[in-house]
Design a protein around this motif. Structure first.
Motif, mmCIF file in Angstrom:
data_model
loop_
_atom_site.group_PDB
_atom_site.id
_atom_site.type_symbol
_atom_site.label_atom_id
_atom_site.label_comp_id
_atom_site.label_asym_id
_atom_site.label_seq_id
_atom_site.Cartn_x
_atom_site.Cartn_y
_atom_site.Cartn_z
ATOM 1 N N GLU A 121 37.712 33.772 32.409
ATOM 2 C CA GLU A 121 38.218 33.645 33.774
ATOM 3 C C GLU A 121 39.706 33.296 33.780
ATOM 4 O OE1 GLU A 121 36.720 34.142 36.937
ATOM 5 O OE2 GLU A 121 35.526 35.242 35.472
ATOM 6 N N HIS A 166 42.427 35.888 35.406
ATOM 7 C CA HIS A 166 43.266 35.541 36.548
ATOM 8 C C HIS A 166 44.741 35.456 36.167
ATOM 9 C CE1 HIS A 166 40.119 35.055 39.487
ATOM 10 N NE2 HIS A 166 39.421 34.349 38.619
ATOM 11 N N GLN A 188 45.850 38.930 36.312
ATOM 12 C CA GLN A 188 45.934 39.419 37.690
ATOM 13 C C GLN A 188 47.126 38.839 38.443
ATOM 14 O OE1 GLN A 188 43.838 41.785 39.192
ATOM 15 N NE2 GLN A 188 43.318 42.032 37.043
ATOM 16 N N ARG A 239 32.947 29.848 38.188
ATOM 17 C CA ARG A 239 34.054 30.756 38.500
ATOM 18 C C ARG A 239 34.639 30.439 39.881
ATOM 19 N NH1 ARG A 239 30.311 34.884 36.798
ATOM 20 N NH2 ARG A 239 30.721 35.520 34.641
ATOM 21 N N VAL A 264 38.525 29.331 40.792
ATOM 22 C CA VAL A 264 39.387 30.107 41.687
ATOM 23 C C VAL A 264 39.896 29.247 42.830
ATOM 24 C CG1 VAL A 264 39.424 32.013 43.347
ATOM 25 C CG2 VAL A 264 38.353 32.328 41.100
ATOM 26 N N PHE A 315 43.892 29.909 41.187
ATOM 27 C CA PHE A 315 43.779 31.320 40.820
ATOM 28 C C PHE A 315 43.630 32.241 42.035
ATOM 29 C CE2 PHE A 315 41.853 29.657 36.671
ATOM 30 C CZ PHE A 315 43.083 29.689 36.044
ATOM 31 N N GLY A 316 43.190 31.734 43.147
ATOM 32 C CA GLY A 316 42.985 32.575 44.316
ATOM 33 C C GLY A 316 44.154 32.492 45.282
#
Length: 996
Positions: A189, A193, A196, A306, A310, A315-316
């Motif tokens: 994860e 991320h 990303q 997860r 995030v 990460f989000g």
């Protein structure tokens, strides 16, 4: 130099991380276990697959040993970074083998890989004497990269935190079965991320480097280890995932996770913590402390972990909330954070800042410096909310400004709104000129020059480069190679290329690129060989200026595509073909990239141009008075820089002595040598300016236009019509002359000092003499800071600087030409031919005709008959009134060029022009003969007494029985050409002879 030691600081920052890598793994296992791992588990394949899937730049190599004795032998012969051992080893017990490894290689990590927990139960309670850790393999390939990353993180975390300010996640679990499955999940994860969230404008190399900045995962298996990790790295922890029951003080403690959470929150109350357990009582106790609690027996455990990562580790998207949890906004990029920060409610700002949400979110995106700056801030640091908001906004803006000049980004549609200043379109080479521009792009970042001149804005134009792979595709798809190399007419080549098609992908990319760009554009060549240090091909290819102002976007795109095709076509024009014959490369090796650059200037009515353009070099070929060669030289002109690079009239001065202007030694010479016209781009309401080719792309204007525009006052003086005295004010009537007195004499803009600083620091950073191109904007509005724009910085052409200490013959009677203003170095003693522009028939109004006649003789002589070219005025100038405007095709076989005064006010050599760059790179000897210079003379009577081989209206060709000998001392700039070879043998004595 400071600025260039910091260039690409972001890349170097990431490049310094992950010093300790696992490159070679030794697997010690019985043939059966190795077979199970390799055949059933597909160990090698799965490691490669996982590494490629994680977008990691390397995959370790696995070596195999079936016995302990072979493993020890292999370790003695090969460097191994990690040992993975299985339980069953035929010739030795695992404990004994582990202890031997620790005794012989104490710092080499050894990991036991078990098939299930029953194997682990066979081990002694204390394994630290012979193992570093134990993992369980249940067929999931993720465990292998997790083991590798775990080992690497432990070795790198201290250094990477100190050097790179990277972030870490603490994971606390003592049961191998659980951490062998959850640790790979956390890694996967985290890597996913990180990949990303990397700035999409970065190129592939930069993205790989940024992966090194991923958060570390620190596996702790007892309370003391977890506490040590937290104390050492508490300012860099993204969050904690912890079991509730694990060892504390040497014994299993059922509340250890809760105790540790309370300890952490007593220091960092906002740090996100997730507590996990498979015991209901422990879960209930944990819920009294936090809402972030998960049951290990849950069917959705992995997806819940997860989700927690995030939402809590940044990460989000960033969700703006009030204290009560109400959502008030959502953003996904740093640019959007900047916009929202300007209007954020005080309650939301306090809530997120107090909980370090901004810091974690920024750190997850690799913005470590900015994240740390946010983390250090406290509400007590500010007196008002507006002060706090403005400070946050300034931090983001400064960070964006620093990033803006650091790297070459790959263009994608979403990079239009990014902070990238230099973008690449395609994956091929940038070409020679663009490489220099990329270096210039990094120049100003953290440069002390910008601090020294706080009232001046230093910048580099926005740049996009269409790389050479697009050129390759254009040539191949349109089947142009054979046609381009066979055609002899530039017009035919250009028409052929204009009728060909750029790729649909490139056209679509250009449409996206140009969509939001409003400023005028310069479309420039950047071939592989262009601006090379030794064979620069200077000025050989085309450059086009586009107003980019048409109301119709389709028309703007059409003009840009046409300009690119015209630049492609210039690759095969006759002049570069001819010049290529004189260097070691084949024309098929040449590839063309295209630079799309923001034009620097201001708009004056329908025209666009900068106040000043210039070229500066750190080596002065022609020092006078007490100037030294290594003090540099500059050439400046009003308007666009074509005046300089084409050898037109421009101001020449030493940055160290800006008030010494030898070309203006009298009123007459001042009027004769002063720039009297300038180049500008006619905006024409966006109409196409390319139809008549490169020559008519720009408009040549009279100084009266500049005076009406208001730009002339910054550079001009007046030869007063009343008394003939030069006055530095346009309020007087008389002849306008460009002495740049407001700049050089009254320092309205500190141009000389800036150039001197840049050349000094450029030499230091490039390790050799440098050349820069620049433009200056001086604004009438006192609220706008004047601009110095660096357009290029590159190694100076070195051909003439590889000089020796050749002694120049002092046999005056034997010399027919001598000068102390000479380019080149060495000796040439094989030239028998002279092409001489006869003075009696020379006419300045017919210099183009003279150039055409020279071409005829050049073709007759051919490569096997090098010659000396002699004539009046500047050779290669674009201004036919200053000399003979020859191109390289017309003089390709000349090996020595002699320039003679047109009259007593002849302008000095234009060493800043493209013509002179190619003279030096091709090691052609260039003699300047000035009537006013007692150290330069030529015996024209002797030449004219020689038998004429052939003549035309303007030209005489002499072919001598004995070759002439030319000597040039590149260090002093002195040279002579002797009539016979024999007379100078004694002078040469034991010196080595070399080509010029």
């Amino acid at each position: 130099m400071q600025s260039l030691s910091n260039q690409n600081q972001s890349n170097k920052h990431f490049q310094d991380l992950m010093l300790h890598r696992v490159h070679d793994i030794l697997l010690v296992a019985s043939p059966y276990d190795a077979f199970i791992l390799e055949e059933d588990g597909r160990l090698t394949e799965q490691i490669l697959h996982e590494y490629l899937g994680m977008n990691l730049s390397y995959a370790p190599r696995v070596w195999q040993a079936n016995t302990a004795s072979y493993a020890m032998d292999l370790l003695s012969r090969r460097s191994v970074d990690l040992i993975i051992v299985m339980m069953r080893i035929s010739d030795m017990e695992l404990v004994t083998f582990g202890k031997r490894i620790k005794e012989a290689y104490s710092k080499k990590p050894i990991i036991l890989l078990a098939f299930d927990e029953s194997e682990i139960r066979q081990l002694p309670e204390k394994i630290n004497d012979f193992l570093d850790n134990v993992f369980v393999w249940s067929g999931n390939s993720n465990v292998f990269p997790a083991i590798i990353k775990h080992v690497e993180d432990l070795k790198n975390v201290k250094r990477d935190t100190r050097k790179g300010d990277i972030r870490s996640i603490i994971y606390i679990e003592d049961t191998p079965r659980y951490y062998s499955s959850i640790l790979p999940l956390i890694y996967k994860e985290t890597l996913f991320h990180t990949k990303q969230l990397i700035d999409k404008s970065l190129n592939n190399t930069q993205r790989l480097l940024h992966m090194r900045g991923r958060p570390k995962v620190l596996l702790a298996q007892d309370y003391e280890s977890a506490k040590r990790y937290f104390k050492n790295y508490k300012n860099n922890i993204l969050g904690i995932i912890s079991d509730i029951r694990f060892p504390k003080d040497g014994e299993l403690n059922s509340n250890a996770g809760i105790i540790f959470s309370k300890y952490v929150h007593s220091i960092e109350s906002s740090l996100p913590i997730l507590l996990i357990s498979n015991e209901k009582e422990a879960l209930n106790r944990a819920k009294e402390l936090t809402l972030n609690v998960l049951d290990k027996n849950s069917l959705t455990l992995f997806s819940d972990i997860r989700d927690f990562m995030v939402e809590n580790f940044g990460f989000g998207d960033f969700i703006f909330r009030l204290q009560n949890g109400k959502k008030i906004g959502q953003i996904g990029t740093v640019e959007e954070l900047l916009d929202f920060m300007k209007k954020i409610p005080e309650e939301s700002l306090n809530f997120h800042a107090a909980n370090n949400h901004f810091s974690n979110w920024l750190a997850a995106r690799g913005e470590f410096s900015l994240a740390s700056s946010f983390r250090r801030l406290k509400s007590s640091d500010f007196t008002t909310i507006n002060e706090r908001i403005n400070h946050h906004v300034d931090l983001i803006k400064i960070n964006q400004q620093n990033k803006r000049v650091l790297s070459i980004a790959e263009f994608r549609p979403n990079t239009k709104k990014s902070s990238a200043n230099f973008v690449r379109i395609g994956t091929g080479s940038l070409g020679g000129k663009a490489r220099g521009l990329a270096f210039a792009n990094s120049y100003w970042n953290d440069n002390e020059i910008t601090k020294k001149y706080e009232n001046i804005t230093f910048k580099v134009p926005k740049i996009a480069v269409v790389s050479t792979d697009e050129f390759d595709e254009f040539m191949e798809v349109n089947e142009l190679w054979e046609i381009a190399l066979s055609l002899d007419s530039n017009i035919d080549i250009e028409n052929t290329f204009l009728n060909a098609n750029l790729s649909n992908k490139l056209v679509k990319t250009l449409k996206d690129f140009i969509d939001d760009i409003k400023f005028p554009l310069a479309v420039r060549s950047s071939s592989l060989l262009e601006d090379s240090q030794y064979q620069p091909l200077a000025g050989m290819y085309s450059t086009f200026m586009l107003s980019n102002s048409h109301r119709n976007k389709t028309e703007r795109l059409k003009q840009l595509c046409e300009a690119i095709k015209r630049v492609y076509a210039s690759t095969f024009f006759q002049e570069p073909k001819t010049l290529m014959e004189n260097i070691v490369h084949r024309h098929e090796e040449e590839k063309m990239a295209v630079i799309i650059m923001e034009m620097i200037g201001q708009k004056y009515e329908e025209y666009f141009y900068p106040t000043i353009s210039g070229v500066a070099q750190s080596y002065n070929y022609y020092p006078i008075s007490y100037m030294q060669r290594d003090e540099g030289i500059a050439f400046t002109a009003l308007g666009l820089g074509r005046t300089i690079v084409e050898g037109g009239k421009a101001l020449r001065f030493s940055p160290k002595y800006p008030n010494i202007l030898p070309q203006f030694h009298s009123i007459k010479s001042t009027i004769a040598n002063s720039q009297n016209s300038f180049y500008a781009l006619n905006m024409l309401n966006g109409e196409n300016t390319l139809m008549q080719g490169e020559e008519k792309n720009l408009e040549k204007l009279d100084l009266k236009n500049a005076e009406l525009h208001g730009s002339l006052k910054n550079v001009a003086s007046v030869v007063c019509s009343e008394d003939g005295i030069i006055r530095d004010s346009l309020h007087n009537k008389g002849k306008r002359v460009l002495l740049f007195a407001p700049i050089l004499k009254y320092v309205k803009f500190p141009l000389a000092e800036i150039i001197e600083d840049i050349l000094d620091k450029g030499k230091e950073s490039l390790g050799c003499p440098v050349e820069i191109e620049f433009a200056v904007n001086i604004f009438d509005d006192s609220l706008i800071k004047d601009e110095f724009c660096l357009l290029q910085i590159k190694p100076m052409v070195m051909g003439s600087l590889e000089y020796s200490d050749n002694k120049i013959s002092n046999d005056v009677e034997n010399q027919f030409c001598t000068s102390n203003i000479v380019l080149g170095d060495g000796v040439m003693d094989s030239i028998k031919n002279i092409i001489y522009v006869y003075p009696d028939s020379f006419d300045q109004s017919f210099t183009q005709n003279i150039a055409n006649e020279i071409e005829i003789f050049n073709r007759k002589l051919g490569k096997d008959n090098p010659y000396i070219l002699i004539g009046p005025g500047r050779w290669g100038t674009a201004d036919p009134w200053l000399g003979i405007p020859v191109n390289w095709k017309q003089i390709s076989n000349a090996r020595i060029i002699i320039e003679i005064d047109l009259d007593e006010n002849n302008p000095d050599p234009s060493f800043g022009s493209h013509f002179f760059q190619n003279v030096t790179s091709l090691r052609i000897g260039y003699f300047t003969i000035q009537k006013s210079n007692a150290n330069s003379e030529i015996d024209l009577d002797w030449i004219e007494s020689q038998p004429v081989k052939q003549s035309s209206k303007y030209i005489r060709w002499y072919q001598l029985e004995e070759p002439l000998t030319s000597q040039i001392n590149g260090r002093t700039g002195e040279g002579c050409i002797s009539k016979t070879k024999e007379k100078i043998i004694e002078v040469m004595d034991e010196e080595e002879s070399s080509g010029i």
